[in-house]
Enzyme design. Structure first.
Site, PDB file in Angstrom:
ATOM      1  N   GLY A  46     -52.392  64.031  -6.106  1.00 52.23           N
ATOM      2  CA  GLY A  46     -53.573  63.336  -6.777  1.00 52.23           C
ATOM      3  C   GLY A  46     -53.138  62.178  -7.241  1.00 52.23           C
ATOM      4  O   GLY A  46     -51.864  61.539  -7.443  1.00 52.23           O
ATOM      5  N   GLN A  51     -52.672  54.663 -12.606  1.00 56.33           N
ATOM      6  CA  GLN A  51     -51.288  54.802 -12.401  1.00 56.33           C
ATOM      7  C   GLN A  51     -50.947  53.733 -11.406  1.00 56.33           C
ATOM      8  O   GLN A  51     -49.951  53.219 -11.306  1.00 56.33           O
ATOM      9  CB  GLN A  51     -51.130  55.995 -11.686  1.00 56.33           C
ATOM     10  CG  GLN A  51     -51.142  57.355 -12.297  1.00 56.33           C
ATOM     11  CD  GLN A  51     -50.968  58.501 -11.400  1.00 56.33           C
ATOM     12  OE1 GLN A  51     -51.757  58.950 -10.834  1.00 56.33           O
ATOM     13  NE2 GLN A  51     -49.658  58.861 -11.171  1.00 56.33           N
ATOM     14  N   CYS A  94     -45.262  64.415 -10.967  1.00 52.29           N
ATOM     15  CA  CYS A  94     -46.420  63.087 -11.120  1.00 52.29           C
ATOM     16  C   CYS A  94     -45.606  61.904 -10.554  1.00 52.29           C
ATOM     17  O   CYS A  94     -44.529  61.649 -10.484  1.00 52.29           O
ATOM     18  CB  CYS A  94     -46.716  62.967 -12.541  1.00 52.29           C
ATOM     19  SG  CYS A  94     -47.866  61.630 -12.854  1.00 52.29           S
ATOM     20  N   LEU A  95     -46.284  61.317  -9.746  1.00 45.86           N
ATOM     21  CA  LEU A  95     -45.746  60.073  -9.028  1.00 45.86           C
ATOM     22  C   LEU A  95     -45.476  58.915 -10.252  1.00 45.86           C
ATOM     23  O   LEU A  95     -44.471  58.344  -9.891  1.00 45.86           O
ATOM     24  CB  LEU A  95     -46.870  59.489  -7.938  1.00 45.86           C
ATOM     25  CG  LEU A  95     -47.252  59.976  -6.911  1.00 45.86           C
ATOM     26  CD1 LEU A  95     -48.378  59.465  -6.111  1.00 45.86           C
ATOM     27  CD2 LEU A  95     -46.172  60.437  -5.994  1.00 45.86           C
ATOM     28  N   HIS A 136     -54.484  67.586 -14.804  1.00 43.10           N
ATOM     29  CA  HIS A 136     -53.428  66.795 -14.680  1.00 43.10           C
ATOM     30  C   HIS A 136     -53.932  65.343 -14.389  1.00 43.10           C
ATOM     31  O   HIS A 136     -53.632  64.499 -15.159  1.00 43.10           O
ATOM     32  CB  HIS A 136     -52.592  67.157 -13.412  1.00 43.10           C
ATOM     33  CG  HIS A 136     -51.376  66.269 -13.156  1.00 43.10           C
ATOM     34  ND1 HIS A 136     -49.798  66.403 -13.407  1.00 43.10           N
ATOM     35  CD2 HIS A 136     -51.575  64.868 -12.915  1.00 43.10           C
ATOM     36  CE1 HIS A 136     -49.354  65.335 -13.290  1.00 43.10           C
ATOM     37  NE2 HIS A 136     -49.967  64.396 -12.882  1.00 43.10           N
ATOM     38  N   GLU A 137     -54.797  65.017 -13.346  1.00 41.57           N
ATOM     39  CA  GLU A 137     -55.530  63.804 -13.157  1.00 41.57           C
ATOM     40  C   GLU A 137     -56.488  63.257 -14.445  1.00 41.57           C
ATOM     41  O   GLU A 137     -56.503  62.122 -14.751  1.00 41.57           O
ATOM     42  CB  GLU A 137     -56.323  63.778 -11.896  1.00 41.57           C
ATOM     43  CG  GLU A 137     -55.264  64.056 -10.646  1.00 41.57           C
ATOM     44  CD  GLU A 137     -54.097  63.307 -10.690  1.00 41.57           C
ATOM     45  OE1 GLU A 137     -54.095  61.944 -10.947  1.00 41.57           O
ATOM     46  OE2 GLU A 137     -53.183  63.837 -10.184  1.00 41.57           O
ATOM     47  N   HIS A 140     -54.538  62.156 -17.292  1.00 37.94           N
ATOM     48  CA  HIS A 140     -54.288  60.544 -16.963  1.00 37.94           C
ATOM     49  C   HIS A 140     -55.311  59.397 -17.609  1.00 37.94           C
ATOM     50  O   HIS A 140     -54.859  58.341 -18.224  1.00 37.94           O
ATOM     51  CB  HIS A 140     -53.968  60.202 -15.631  1.00 37.94           C
ATOM     52  CG  HIS A 140     -52.710  60.488 -14.905  1.00 37.94           C
ATOM     53  ND1 HIS A 140     -51.562  59.675 -15.296  1.00 37.94           N
ATOM     54  CD2 HIS A 140     -52.258  61.385 -13.689  1.00 37.94           C
ATOM     55  CE1 HIS A 140     -50.761  60.354 -14.651  1.00 37.94           C
ATOM     56  NE2 HIS A 140     -50.812  61.377 -13.725  1.00 37.94           N
TER      57      HIS A 140
HETATM   58 NI    NI Z   1     -49.966  62.340 -12.524  1.00 41.92          NI
END
Ligand code: NI
Length: 169
Positions: A46, A51, A94-95, A136-137, A140
């Site tokens: 995701g 990000q 997470c990226l 999670h998203e 962010h």
């Molecule tokens: Ni993430």
């Protein structure tokens, strides 16, 4: 479409609050396309707009990760209306938090309200994996990373590893 640079911890921009999308114009559509390209290129489960450097309330994810057929989901201005139960998300990553995973306590199910990229409202009741991705998203969008939800001991270990890495650069 183009692959965008993904900001990584400790970039302060990841902590910025995001703004609601009010006008789904061509720029927003292009951003969504670029986010999708970036997510599939990484690859990641995701991605949130913050990000890739845009403080907009946009998240994307693939609801069938690992399948060859892509199943891209786009949520604008998502909000968690209800959350129930508790599960452990195993090896969450997470990226924006490279080379690190951890178990994270999450709600077992969530009810999320959002609009899609055409501006139509929709609600999704998610459980298990999908509930974890959504939490999670959406975190962010509120400047929260999954490392904020793990034990302070584990977090400090990760932080000192990153500091060391930055010093070595
Ligand atoms: Ni993430």
């Amino acid at each position: 479409m183009s692959v965008l640079e993904v900001l990584t911890y400790p970039d302060k921009f990841l902590r910025e609050p995001t703004k609601a999308v009010e006008n789904i114009d061509g720029r927003i559509q292009k951003l969504i396309d670029d986010m999708a390209e970036t997510m599939y290129d990484a690859p990641g489960a995701g991605l949130a707009a913050i990000q890739v450097g845009f403080d907009k309330s946009i998240i994307i994810f693939d609801s069938l990760p690992g399948e060859t057929k892509k199943s891209l989901q786009v949520l604008l201005n998502p909000e968690i209306l209800e959350s129930n139960g508790e599960i452990i998300s195993e090896n969450e990553g997470c990226l924006s938090v490279p080379d690190f995973t951890s178990d994270v306590k999450r709600s077992a199910s969530v009810l999320v309200e959002a609009i899609d990229r055409e501006g139509s409202p929709w609600q999704i009741e998610a459980q298990g994996y999908l509930a974890i991705v959504l939490q999670h998203e959406i975190d962010h969008l509120n400047g929260i990373l999954f490392i904020d939800r793990i034990s302070s001991l584990k977090r400090e270990l990760y932080k000192s590893r990153i500091k060391k890495k930055l010093r070595e650069k």
